[in-house]
Scaffold this motif. Sequence first.
Motif, short mmCIF file in Angstrom:
data_model
loop_
_atom_site.label_atom_id
_atom_site.label_comp_id
_atom_site.label_asym_id
_atom_site.label_seq_id
_atom_site.Cartn_x
_atom_site.Cartn_y
_atom_site.Cartn_z
N TYR A 197 -2.00 10.85 -5.01
CA TYR A 197 -1.38 12.16 -4.87
C TYR A 197 -2.42 13.27 -4.94
O TYR A 197 -2.23 14.35 -4.37
CB TYR A 197 -0.34 12.36 -5.96
CG TYR A 197 0.86 11.46 -5.84
CD1 TYR A 197 0.94 10.27 -6.57
CD2 TYR A 197 1.93 11.78 -5.01
CE1 TYR A 197 2.04 9.44 -6.46
CE2 TYR A 197 3.04 10.95 -4.90
CZ TYR A 197 3.08 9.79 -5.63
OH TYR A 197 4.17 8.96 -5.52
N ILE A 237 3.68 11.43 1.85
CA ILE A 237 3.38 10.08 1.38
C ILE A 237 4.60 9.19 1.58
O ILE A 237 5.74 9.66 1.42
CB ILE A 237 2.97 10.11 -0.11
CG1 ILE A 237 1.55 10.63 -0.26
CG2 ILE A 237 3.11 8.74 -0.75
CD1 ILE A 237 1.11 10.80 -1.70
N THR A 268 9.79 8.59 0.39
CA THR A 268 8.80 9.54 0.86
C THR A 268 8.75 10.77 -0.03
O THR A 268 9.69 11.07 -0.77
CB THR A 268 9.13 10.00 2.29
OG1 THR A 268 10.45 10.57 2.31
CG2 THR A 268 9.08 8.83 3.26
N CYS A 289 2.79 4.74 -6.52
CA CYS A 289 1.43 5.11 -6.13
C CYS A 289 0.67 5.63 -7.35
O CYS A 289 1.24 6.33 -8.19
CB CYS A 289 1.44 6.20 -5.06
SG CYS A 289 2.41 5.81 -3.59
N ARG A 339 5.90 5.41 0.16
CA ARG A 339 5.62 4.35 -0.80
C ARG A 339 6.00 3.01 -0.18
O ARG A 339 6.72 2.97 0.82
CB ARG A 339 6.39 4.62 -2.09
CG ARG A 339 6.02 5.96 -2.72
CD ARG A 339 6.86 6.28 -3.91
NE ARG A 339 6.66 7.67 -4.35
CZ ARG A 339 7.33 8.71 -3.89
NH1 ARG A 339 8.27 8.54 -2.98
NH2 ARG A 339 7.07 9.92 -4.35
N PRO A 340 5.55 1.90 -0.78
CA PRO A 340 5.86 0.59 -0.18
C PRO A 340 7.35 0.35 0.04
O PRO A 340 7.73 -0.29 1.02
CB PRO A 340 5.29 -0.40 -1.20
CG PRO A 340 4.17 0.35 -1.85
CD PRO A 340 4.64 1.78 -1.93
N GLY A 376 -0.32 7.69 3.42
CA GLY A 376 -0.02 9.12 3.43
C GLY A 376 -0.87 9.88 4.42
O GLY A 376 -1.84 9.37 4.98
N ALA A 399 -0.78 -0.09 -4.26
CA ALA A 399 0.38 0.38 -5.02
C ALA A 399 0.58 -0.50 -6.24
O ALA A 399 0.01 -1.60 -6.33
CB ALA A 399 1.62 0.34 -4.13
N TYR A 426 0.84 -1.19 0.00
CA TYR A 426 0.00 0.00 0.00
C TYR A 426 0.87 1.24 0.00
O TYR A 426 1.96 1.26 0.58
CB TYR A 426 -0.88 0.06 1.26
CG TYR A 426 -2.05 -0.88 1.23
CD1 TYR A 426 -1.99 -2.11 1.88
CD2 TYR A 426 -3.22 -0.54 0.57
CE1 TYR A 426 -3.07 -2.98 1.87
CE2 TYR A 426 -4.31 -1.40 0.56
CZ TYR A 426 -4.23 -2.61 1.20
OH TYR A 426 -5.29 -3.46 1.19
N CYS A 427 0.38 2.26 -0.64
CA CYS A 427 0.90 3.60 -0.41
C CYS A 427 0.13 4.17 0.78
O CYS A 427 -1.09 3.99 0.89
CB CYS A 427 0.68 4.49 -1.63
SG CYS A 427 1.72 4.06 -3.03
#
Length: 127
Positions: free
Chosen positions: A110, A50, A57, A105, A52-53, A35, A100, A32-33
């Motif tokens: 975003y 955010i 960041t 993402c 990311r997996p 955030g 993700a 998963y992303c």
Amino acid sequence: QVQLMESGGGSVQDGGSLRLSCKVSGNTGIPYCLGWFRQAPGKQRERVAIVRPGGTTSYADSVKDRFFISRGDTVNTLYLQMNNLKPDDTGVYSCAADEAFSGGCYGRFYDSRGKYWGQGTQVTVSS
């Protein structure tokens, strides 16, 4: 599907610090992303940070070098350390998650249109 629950909001003075936490539960076995997003009164929700997996960041320009996003020892907790808070940081802060792809993402995440959202926690910074 995942469920998200934030904690740690509150009221601080200009220059203060807060740490937000987000408990992630449900189907956490896929990447998963994650955030943090915020919405100030009368404004649209905006991306704050955010992760990311893979652990990389990204931050909104307005919070760079003041806010820091991190994950706990497991994927089940997300944090946002907020330092040198300013009145413009006031708002409802929500954690969010989205599936993700290949470690990245989707654009919708975003754009504050991720699939899963917590209910939010209020942060108020007074001058």
